[in-house]
Design a protein around this motif. Structure first.
Motif, PDB file in Angstrom:
ATOM      1  N   PRO A 229       0.814  -1.227   0.000  1.00 42.37           N
ATOM      2  CA  PRO A 229       0.000   0.000   0.000  1.00 42.37           C
ATOM      3  C   PRO A 229       0.847   1.277   0.000  1.00 42.37           C
ATOM      4  O   PRO A 229       0.370   2.338  -0.393  1.00 42.37           O
ATOM      5  N   LYS A 230       2.109   1.156   0.419  1.00 34.55           N
ATOM      6  CA  LYS A 230       2.970   2.356   0.453  1.00 34.55           C
ATOM      7  C   LYS A 230       3.686   2.602  -0.884  1.00 34.55           C
ATOM      8  O   LYS A 230       4.471   3.550  -1.012  1.00 34.55           O
ATOM      9  N   LEU A 231       3.403   1.751  -1.879  1.00 28.30           N
ATOM     10  CA  LEU A 231       4.134   1.840  -3.149  1.00 28.30           C
ATOM     11  C   LEU A 231       4.045   3.227  -3.786  1.00 28.30           C
ATOM     12  O   LEU A 231       5.058   3.799  -4.207  1.00 28.30           O
ATOM     13  N   VAL A 232       2.829   3.783  -3.852  1.00 28.11           N
ATOM     14  CA  VAL A 232       2.665   5.066  -4.545  1.00 28.11           C
ATOM     15  C   VAL A 232       3.468   6.154  -3.835  1.00 28.11           C
ATOM     16  O   VAL A 232       4.170   6.946  -4.478  1.00 28.11           O
ATOM     17  N   ASP A 233       3.393   6.186  -2.506  1.00 28.25           N
ATOM     18  CA  ASP A 233       4.156   7.196  -1.757  1.00 28.25           C
ATOM     19  C   ASP A 233       5.649   7.037  -2.006  1.00 28.25           C
ATOM     20  O   ASP A 233       6.380   8.016  -2.191  1.00 28.25           O
ATOM     21  N   GLU A 234       6.094   5.786  -2.016  1.00 26.82           N
ATOM     22  CA  GLU A 234       7.522   5.531  -2.204  1.00 26.82           C
ATOM     23  C   GLU A 234       7.975   5.983  -3.597  1.00 26.82           C
ATOM     24  O   GLU A 234       9.029   6.627  -3.742  1.00 26.82           O
ATOM     25  N   VAL A 235       7.173   5.679  -4.613  1.00 23.30           N
ATOM     26  CA  VAL A 235       7.558   6.047  -5.983  1.00 23.30           C
ATOM     27  C   VAL A 235       7.479   7.564  -6.167  1.00 23.30           C
ATOM     28  O   VAL A 235       8.298   8.160  -6.876  1.00 23.30           O
ATOM     29  N   MET A 236       6.509   8.194  -5.506  1.00 18.41           N
ATOM     30  CA  MET A 236       6.445   9.660  -5.543  1.00 18.41           C
ATOM     31  C   MET A 236       7.752  10.254  -5.033  1.00 18.41           C
ATOM     32  O   MET A 236       8.327  11.154  -5.640  1.00 18.41           O
ATOM     33  N   GLU A 237       8.210   9.708  -3.885  1.00 21.01           N
ATOM     34  CA  GLU A 237       9.375  10.270  -3.205  1.00 21.01           C
ATOM     35  C   GLU A 237      10.692   9.941  -3.896  1.00 21.01           C
ATOM     36  O   GLU A 237      11.586  10.784  -3.959  1.00 21.01           O
ATOM     37  N   THR A 238      10.790   8.713  -4.448  1.00 20.60           N
ATOM     38  CA  THR A 238      12.089   8.301  -4.987  1.00 20.60           C
ATOM     39  C   THR A 238      12.190   8.462  -6.506  1.00 20.60           C
ATOM     40  O   THR A 238      13.289   8.462  -7.049  1.00 20.60           O
ATOM     41  N   VAL A 239      11.049   8.573  -7.184  1.00 19.33           N
ATOM     42  CA  VAL A 239      11.080   8.589  -8.657  1.00 19.33           C
ATOM     43  C   VAL A 239      10.405   9.822  -9.250  1.00 19.33           C
ATOM     44  O   VAL A 239      11.041  10.602  -9.979  1.00 19.33           O
ATOM     45  N   LEU A 240       9.125   9.998  -8.968  1.00 16.18           N
ATOM     46  CA  LEU A 240       8.337  10.980  -9.735  1.00 16.18           C
ATOM     47  C   LEU A 240       8.736  12.411  -9.404  1.00 16.18           C
ATOM     48  O   LEU A 240       9.067  13.207 -10.291  1.00 16.18           O
ATOM     49  N   GLN A 241       8.705  12.769  -8.108  1.00  9.66           N
ATOM     50  CA  GLN A 241       9.033  14.156  -7.749  1.00  9.66           C
ATOM     51  C   GLN A 241      10.493  14.485  -8.080  1.00  9.66           C
ATOM     52  O   GLN A 241      10.754  15.541  -8.672  1.00  9.66           O
ATOM     53  N   PRO A 242      11.466  13.601  -7.768  1.00  7.49           N
ATOM     54  CA  PRO A 242      12.853  13.927  -8.136  1.00  7.49           C
ATOM     55  C   PRO A 242      13.050  14.104  -9.638  1.00  7.49           C
ATOM     56  O   PRO A 242      13.830  14.961 -10.063  1.00  7.49           O
ATOM     57  N   THR A 243      12.344  13.324 -10.450  1.00  6.27           N
ATOM     58  CA  THR A 243      12.497  13.451 -11.903  1.00  6.27           C
ATOM     59  C   THR A 243      11.931  14.782 -12.386  1.00  6.27           C
ATOM     60  O   THR A 243      12.569  15.496 -13.176  1.00  6.27           O
ATOM     61  N   VAL A 244      10.737  15.127 -11.904  1.00  9.38           N
ATOM     62  CA  VAL A 244      10.125  16.401 -12.289  1.00  9.38           C
ATOM     63  C   VAL A 244      10.999  17.565 -11.805  1.00  9.38           C
ATOM     64  O   VAL A 244      11.222  18.537 -12.544  1.00  9.38           O
ATOM     65  N   ASP A 245      11.536  17.443 -10.617  1.00  8.48           N
ATOM     66  CA  ASP A 245      12.415  18.499 -10.092  1.00  8.48           C
ATOM     67  C   ASP A 245      13.688  18.640 -10.924  1.00  8.48           C
ATOM     68  O   ASP A 245      14.154  19.755 -11.184  1.00  8.48           O
ATOM     69  N   GLU A 246      14.260  17.498 -11.331  1.00  3.51           N
ATOM     70  CA  GLU A 246      15.494  17.543 -12.126  1.00  3.51           C
ATOM     71  C   GLU A 246      15.237  18.175 -13.499  1.00  3.51           C
ATOM     72  O   GLU A 246      16.063  18.963 -13.991  1.00  3.51           O
ATOM     73  N   MET A 247      14.100  17.849 -14.106  1.00  3.62           N
ATOM     74  CA  MET A 247      13.754  18.462 -15.397  1.00  3.62           C
ATOM     75  C   MET A 247      13.586  19.976 -15.227  1.00  3.62           C
ATOM     76  O   MET A 247      14.038  20.761 -16.072  1.00  3.62           O
ATOM     77  N   HIS A 248      12.977  20.382 -14.142  1.00  2.83           N
ATOM     78  CA  HIS A 248      12.783  21.806 -13.853  1.00  2.83           C
ATOM     79  C   HIS A 248      14.138  22.494 -13.678  1.00  2.83           C
ATOM     80  O   HIS A 248      14.391  23.570 -14.216  1.00  2.83           O
TER      81      HIS A 248
END
Ligand code: AMP
Ligand code: GLY
Length: 417
Positions: A229-248
């Protein structure tokens, strides 16, 4: 809101279906669309890869939001052309779409952002490829650097086949094999704020039991009862937000849909690939469960207002989609065959099961096949067992000469739930 959707697959049909159910949408257009989309949206011919043509069409129609479905127009810069015409567009710029358009670029962004992914080498000569294959050992993973409609990846135990694919592609990414179940997690982003959707699982191989060649996807389901159940939170923190931040940080903000293809390995979550658009067929099951009206969500992403959006609302139901493909898919498919049973599904199975069209077109009164993946038969239910029963009942009503579909979509997950 007057909305124009660009594309012609089952993903675009799913988008148009959801948009047609959104009270905020007052006019719905699709270009070029297909026979099924024509029932919920007004169709217009367009070369989807021609940014000027798409922008001109959007202007002529008075579109207030343009949604670009497939990757090829995004990589060709179609979203930029529409944005330059002053119309909000859901979809990344040409530069940002390199997250999907170049696997080497995606690897570079992931390395800079500290996103967990398979170790890899970019190789341009047979000698480099041989060294990389030797370094990782079998099973070998060889990926064409550019876009290949889901068919540019070879995973094989056969060293000669791996070398041959590398030689045929030219520039390739060779990487370590990732073991474990795959998850597709989509996030809507305006370039800063990231809103994850619900995870889904795709079935990439052509045949039951994950046998046969890779395809664009033969079916999907959501939710994933087996996932943490924590998968989405984990992927947000380790994958999605860092990628969007790096592109920015790089000055190439990514707005639109960021699709993380993930492997859940024994050592944790790893990114297999990024895509710069909604996945097909996963979108069919994710949107079947989304209760928040779609147009407002995508408009908020297109205009940089996602931070103000209330949390998304989701149905508790499960959804399953089964792809009906042409004879010989994923090879050169046979097309032009009449499709029967569509009215029966609409009469007997709606609203729990419905047919989303992929490669179809009208031929007089008939609907005929026009591509490799022809239909995406989608159903909802109280759980995966009911959703898959309903999907397969509807599939059984469809007639298409020589067609093929997998019989095991969501079977394992339903049995274990
Ligand atoms: P991609 O186009 O990168 O999504 O690759 C297509 C499919 O190939 C994936 O869905 C996986 O099933 C498989 N694949 C890609 N990369 C790897 C990897 N590093 N290890 C194992 N399987 C992979
Ligand atoms: N279902 C895989 C993809 O959309 O790329």
């Amino acid at each position: 809101m007057n909305v124009l959707v660009i594309g012609s697959g089952a993903r675009e049909h799913a988008l148009c279906r959801s948009l047609s159910l959104d009270p905020a949408v007052t006019a719905l257009h699709c270009a070029p669309g297909n026979a099924g989309i024509g029932e919920v949206a007004e169709l217009h011919p367009v070369d989807a890869l021609d940014g000027k043509a798409v922008a001109a069409l959007a202007t002529e129609l008075g579109a207030q939001l343009v949604i670009v479905g497939p990757e090829a127009p995004l990589v060709a810069g179609v979203a930029d052309a529409v944005r330059e015409a002053g119309i909000p567009v859901f979809g990344p710029s040409k530069e940002a779409a390199q997250l999907e358009g170049s696997k080497a670029f995606a690897k570079d962004v992931m390395a800079a952002a500290g996103v967990p992914t398979a170790r890899s080498y970019v190789c341009t000569t047979p000698a480099e490829a041989a060294t990389a294959l030797d370094a990782f050992g079998a099973p070998y993973v060889v990926k064409d650097d550019g876009l290949a409609a889901g068919k540019g990846v070879v995973v094989t135990g056969d060293l000669e086949a791996a070398k041959a694919h590398a030689a045929a592609c030219g520039r390739v990414v060779i990487e370590e094999f990732l073991d474990g179940p795959e998850v597709s997690l989509f996030a809507v982003t305006d370039g800063e704020t990231v809103v994850p959707l619900r995870p889904a699982q795709d079935f990439k191989r052509a045949l039951d039991g994950d046998e046969g060649p890779n395809t664009g996807g033969m079916g999907a389901y959501s939710p994933l009862p087996w996932a943490d159940p924590k998968l989405v939170d984990e992927v947000m923190e380790t994958v999605l937000q860092p990628t969007v931040d790096e592109m920015h940080r790089r000055g190439i903000p990514f707005s639109g849909l960021l699709y993380a293809g993930l492997a859940i390995t024994g050592r944790g979550v790893r990114v297999i690939e990024f895509n710069a658009r909604f996945g097909d067929p996963e979108t069919q099951v994710v949107l079947a469960r989304l209760k928040t009206p779609l147009a407002g969500l995508l408009m908020a992403a297109a205009t940089g207002n996602l931070a103000d959006l209330p949390p998304l609302r989701w149905s508790d139901e499960a959804a399953v989609t089964v792809v009906v493909a042409s004879h010989n898919y994923p090879g050169t498919p046979r097309t032009g065959d009449p499709i029967t049973g569509l009215d029966e599904v609409a009469a007997e199975d709606a609203p729990h099961a419905y047919v989303l069209h992929a490669g179809t077109r009208r031929d007089g009164d008939a609907v005929v096949s026009a591509g490799g993946r022809v239909l995406s038969v989608t159903a909802t239910g109280v759980n995966l067992t009911q959703a898959r029963e309903r999907a397969y009942e509807a599939v059984a009503r469809i007639g298409l000469n020589g067609s093929q579909h997998r019989t095991d979509i969501a079977a394992k997950a339903a049995a274990e739930a």
